[in-house]
Design an enzyme around this catalytic site. Sequence first.
Site, PDB file in Angstrom:
ATOM      1  CE  LYS A  66     -35.093  43.764  37.421  1.00 23.14           C
ATOM      2  NZ  LYS A  66     -35.757  44.276  38.599  1.00 23.14           N
ATOM      3  CD  GLN A  99     -36.617  47.423  34.589  1.00 27.91           C
ATOM      4  OE1 GLN A  99     -37.639  46.966  34.069  1.00 27.91           O
ATOM      5  NE2 GLN A  99     -36.372  47.309  35.882  1.00 27.91           N
ATOM      6  CG  ASP A 124     -28.605  47.558  34.403  1.00 27.07           C
ATOM      7  OD1 ASP A 124     -29.282  46.545  34.123  1.00 27.07           O
ATOM      8  OD2 ASP A 124     -28.770  48.221  35.442  1.00 27.07           O
TER       9      ASP A 124
HETATM   10  N1  PLP Z   1     -30.621  47.174  36.836  1.00 23.31           N
HETATM   11  C1  PLP Z   1     -31.861  47.665  36.731  1.00 23.31           C
HETATM   12  C2  PLP Z   1     -32.126  48.762  35.742  1.00 23.31           C
HETATM   13  C3  PLP Z   1     -32.891  47.155  37.509  1.00 23.31           C
HETATM   14  O1  PLP Z   1     -34.112  47.658  37.397  1.00 23.31           O
HETATM   15  C4  PLP Z   1     -32.598  46.121  38.427  1.00 23.31           C
HETATM   16  C5  PLP Z   1     -33.639  45.603  39.321  1.00 23.31           C
HETATM   17  O2  PLP Z   1     -34.573  46.271  39.657  1.00 23.31           O
HETATM   18  C6  PLP Z   1     -31.284  45.622  38.466  1.00 23.31           C
HETATM   19  C7  PLP Z   1     -30.319  46.173  37.673  1.00 23.31           C
HETATM   20  C8  PLP Z   1     -30.914  44.510  39.393  1.00 23.31           C
HETATM   21  O3  PLP Z   1     -31.604  43.348  39.058  1.00 23.31           O
HETATM   22  P1  PLP Z   1     -31.626  42.105  40.038  1.00 23.31           P
HETATM   23  O4  PLP Z   1     -32.093  42.614  41.372  1.00 23.31           O
HETATM   24  O5  PLP Z   1     -32.600  41.169  39.390  1.00 23.31           O
HETATM   25  O6  PLP Z   1     -30.258  41.552  40.090  1.00 23.31           O
END
Ligand code: PLP
Length: 405
Positions: A223, A200, A197
């Site tokens: 982000k 960040q 994932d």
């Molecule tokens: N993974 C992490 C570590 C995140 O901080 C986030 C969003 O805050 C996500 C996944 C999910 O991202 P998104 O809401 O843009 O799909």
Amino acid sequence: MNPGVDDLKAAFPIFASAPRPFHYLDNAATSQICRPALEALLRFEGQERANVKRGVYRLADAATRAYEQARSRIAAYIGASKPREIVFTSGATLALNMAAHLLEPRLGRGDHILVSVAEHHSNLVPWQMAAERRGARLTALAVDREGRIRIAELERHLTARTRIVALTHISNVTGLITDLRPVAEAAHRVGAVLVVDGAQGPPHGPLLVRELGCDLYAFSAHKMFAATGAGVLWIREELLDELPPFLGGGEMVARVTIPQTRYAEAPRRFEAGTPPIGPILALGAAAEWLMGLDWTVIRGRERALLDKLLHELSRLSGVRLVGPCESEGRVGIVAFVVDGVHPHDVCQMLDQLGLCLRGGHHCAQPLMDAFGVEATVRASLAPYNDEEDIDALVEGLRWTIRRLR
Ligand code: PLP
């Protein structure tokens, strides 16, 4: 010439138009859009709009070429070996759900998925769902008191039945960076794939995804200083042609007859239907612009701001850091609580001073449980933040504590 890094706020339109004071410190949730990305989005939607991968007229052909150029720019930004390793999605959440569906056929009853307690729900719930559908087992690496994933316990969790290891690159709560290399080596030794994932990761500068050792890497455009609605699942080329498609529909096929379909080559076979074209072009423009910045300077500045923030927070009576107290091995994301005041109340008070911070569980409830809190306040930095933002936050917390405690 590289854009100046001393006044990066000038490259983000919101800072010219937002009512003052304005201190945006919620970059881990979504960062502000940079001018090149906004211009690419507006140009496409206002002047160059056509669907991609289908029309032969010049407008459609130009849109398709711009779309593939965005793929190449993003591949360069994350250090992919080929543009075809970039699969466009609507965001990290879809990318991680897609990863779970693509890998699900590898799971049999009794097989094992390993995650960690530090995961965002987006990198936990899809694996729980896949495990439930296939009768697989899911376990989680614990974290230490500061939220560091206990990589040393990896060997104890991995077995010959482990098929998938899914971990965060950088925690959205503590900013801690996971040392992925040893995880990749251990996962590959037992024949598992490593899904990361990366939501960040790319906002903190260009990376070399292949050197991390992982097999799939997911992130979101919003982000990374681009628009909402787009994201990426990077898939290591060696795996690309082995994985089945996830969504069926137009543009992911080579030939369709009533009984069956032959799928298109990757990445097309993973991109059914009309993609979020404008946001993808914006992401390409952001990647190109970010590549031109001096990241040695930007990272040094982020580290200095993080040091200052940690130092100031640790001196504030009534404020308790959640996560490490030092800046080593992390990016500029800091969680904390104010004793006796709910994080939502803290954030509402700070909002009155023009400070934008997130309060809540940050979609990481197992990590909150490990810390023994329900929620925290979180300050998260981007390259446009400066000392004034930190000073305003510290002053705002003093004011909040005086008023509420
Ligand atoms: N993974 C992490 C570590 C995140 O901080 C986030 C969003 O805050 C996500 C996944 C999910 O991202 P998104 O809401 O843009 O799909």
